[in-house]
Design an enzyme around this catalytic site. Structure first.
Site, mmCIF file in Angstrom:
data_model
loop_
_atom_site.group_PDB
_atom_site.id
_atom_site.type_symbol
_atom_site.label_atom_id
_atom_site.label_comp_id
_atom_site.label_asym_id
_atom_site.label_seq_id
_atom_site.Cartn_x
_atom_site.Cartn_y
_atom_site.Cartn_z
ATOM 1 N N CYS A 40 0.612 -1.187 -0.117
ATOM 2 C CA CYS A 40 0.050 0.082 -0.139
ATOM 3 C C CYS A 40 1.004 1.309 -0.209
ATOM 4 C CB CYS A 40 -0.838 -0.043 1.305
ATOM 5 S SG CYS A 40 -1.852 -1.344 1.566
ATOM 6 N N CYS A 44 -2.992 5.085 2.445
ATOM 7 C CA CYS A 44 -4.123 4.065 2.373
ATOM 8 C C CYS A 44 -5.161 4.081 3.643
ATOM 9 C CB CYS A 44 -3.464 2.704 2.359
ATOM 10 S SG CYS A 44 -4.716 1.456 1.922
ATOM 11 N N CYS A 71 -2.446 -3.310 -3.625
ATOM 12 C CA CYS A 71 -3.657 -2.694 -2.779
ATOM 13 C C CYS A 71 -4.858 -2.325 -3.880
ATOM 14 C CB CYS A 71 -3.588 -1.968 -1.808
ATOM 15 S SG CYS A 71 -5.111 -1.514 -0.928
ATOM 16 N N CYS A 74 -5.975 1.497 -2.325
ATOM 17 C CA CYS A 74 -5.256 2.760 -2.576
ATOM 18 C C CYS A 74 -4.444 2.660 -3.696
ATOM 19 C CB CYS A 74 -4.496 2.729 -1.250
ATOM 20 S SG CYS A 74 -3.142 1.797 -1.162
#
Length: 347
Positions: A40, A44, A71, A74
Site C-alpha cells: 500500500c 491508504c 492494494c 489505494c
C-alpha cells in the site's frame, strides 16, 4: 516509476507516515503487509496492520519482486503515473503560447478532465488554469524588469490584450504593471508596528491585503522592500488586521481568513499553499513539501520558497524542518520558530 528526491526514509519514519496516513509521503516508499501479501501507499485508508507484520520497500517494483501485490483500495502503482501525468501537464502548459483548456490537458495525459483537475491541484496546490495564469504573470513580471514600454512587456509575456494583463497583475503582482515596473510607485501601503509576545511585529497591507508581516522590522526595512511605494500610517482597517496578527502569535494554530496581497512565482505560490495545508501541530520536511507539490526533486527550491515567505505566521513556514528533525532556518530567529511550534503542540 517513483520519483524520489532522496533515499527511502527509515522504518520508524515510514511507520509513522502510515499511522498518520500522510499523503505527502506517497510515492516515496510502499508498505508491505506480510499477513495479506499486499503493498500500500502511506495514505491508504485501510485498517492498519500490526507493526510486526509490516515491511517497507522503496517502490512498487521492489514490492512485486518480493512477491506482494498492489492494494486494490489505494492503488499504489498509480502514484508514479499520477506524478508523471502532472509533470507532462506542466510541461504542456509552460510550452503553450495560450493557456490550453482543461479538456486538452487531460486528453494529452490520458485522464478524465474532472479527475485530472483534482489530481493537478492536489499535486501542485493550484488548478491547471491558475497554474497557467501564474506562469503568464511570471513572464509579465520578468518582462516588466526589462527595458521597453509596459505595452511591449505585456505582449512579450504572451498576453493578447492589455486588459487581461492588468487583471492578472492585480491578482499576482498586487499592483498595476506600470507600478510594478516603476518599483511600486503609486502603490499605497499602510503599516504599523505592534507589540507581540514574541517581539515587535511589522504589519503592512495594500488595499487588497497583507503584504508583509515580520518580526523586528520597521519603516526602513519596509521601504527597502517597496522603495517607490507610498507608505502611510495605519488606518482603522489595518489596526484591526494588526491586532488579529498579534493574536495569531499567541495562537499560531488558528487559521484566520485574513486577506493577503503577496506576489510569487507559480512554484512559490504552490509551496506557500502547501505550507498553509500543513495541519497545526504537525511539521513537514523540505523534501515532503517538495513532494506535496509534485516536484520531489526541487527540495532546495522549496526551501528557498519558504525563505521568501513575507507573511510570518500567516503562511506557516515555521512548520518546516530539516529531514533529520532539527529546526533548520527561520528568517525571524530559531527561538521564535521553536516557540511557535511549542504553542501549536500545546494548543
Amino acid at each position: 516509476m517513483t520519483a524520489l528526491a532522496e533515499p527511502m526514509p527509515d522504518d520508524a519514519t515510514c511507520w509513522a507516515a502510515f499511522l498518520a496516513r500522510d499523503r505527502t509521503m506517497d510515492g516515496r516508499f510502499v508498505g508491505c503487509v506480510a499477513t495479506t501479501g499486499i503493498y500500500c501507499k502511506p495514505s491508504c485508508a485501510a485498517r492498519h496492520p500490526r507493526r510486526e507484520n509490516m515491511r517497507f520497500l522503496p517502490d512498487p517494483a521492489a514490492a512485486r519482486a518480493a512477491g506482494f501485490r498492489a492494494c486494490l483500495r489505494c492503488r499504489p502503482d498509480e502514484v508514479g503515473r499520477d506524478r508523471i501525468a502532472v509533470a507532462a501537464a506542466r510541461a504542456l502548459i509552460e510550452a503553450a503560447e495560450d493557456a490550453p483548456r482543461l479538456e486538452a490537458i487531460a486528453a494529452h495525459v490520458g485522464y478524465a478532465p474532472h479527475h485530472f483537475h483534482r489530481l493537478f491541484k492536489r499535486e501542485t496546490g493550484l488548478t491547471p488554469a491558475a497554474y497557467a495564469r501564474a506562469l503568464r504573470a511570471d513572464r509579465l513580471k520578468a518582462a516588466l524588469g526589462s527595458p521597453g514600454s509596459v505595452t511591449s512587456a505585456i505582449y512579450a509575456a504572451g498576453y493578447n490584450a492589455p486588459s487581461r494583463a492588468y487583471a492578472d497583475a492585480d491578482r499576482h503582482l498586487g499592483m498595476t504593471p506600470s507600478a510594478w515596473k516603476d518599483g511600486g510607485r503609486g502603490a499605497l501601503i499602510r503599516w504599523r508596528t505592534i507589540d507581540s509576545s514574541l517581539g515587535l511585529l511589522l504589519v503592512a497591507a495594500t488595499a487588497r491585503g497583507l503584504c508583509r508581516i515580520s518580526f523586528g522590522e520597521g519603516e526602513a526595512e519596509l521601504r527597502a522592500c517597496f522603495p517607490n511605494a507610498d507608505l502611510q500610517p495605519a488606518d482603522a482597517a489595518l489596526d484591526r488586521l494588526a491586532q488579529a496578527v498579534a493574536t495569531l502569535v499567541d495562537h499560531p494554530g488558528e487559521t484566520p481568513d485574513l486577506p493577503m496581497d503577496v506576489c510569487g512565482t507559480a512554484f512559490q505560490q504552490a509551496v506557500w499553499a502547501a505550507l498553509r495545508a500543513i495541519p497545526s501541530g504537525e511539521t513537514r520536511s523540505y523534501s515532503e513539501v517538495a513532494a506535496a507539490i509534485g516536484r520531489p526533486q526541487a527540495v532546495r527550491a522549496a526551501g528557498s520558497a519558504c525563505g521568501d515567505n513575507v507573511l510570518a505566521i500567516l503562511i506557516p513556514c515555521h512548520r518546516v524542518l530539516r529531514s533529520d528533525g532539527t529546526l533548520g532556518g527561520y528568517a525571524w530567529g530559531l527561538e521564535r520558530k521553536r516557540a511557535l511550534l511549542d504553542r501549536e503542540k500545546d494548543g
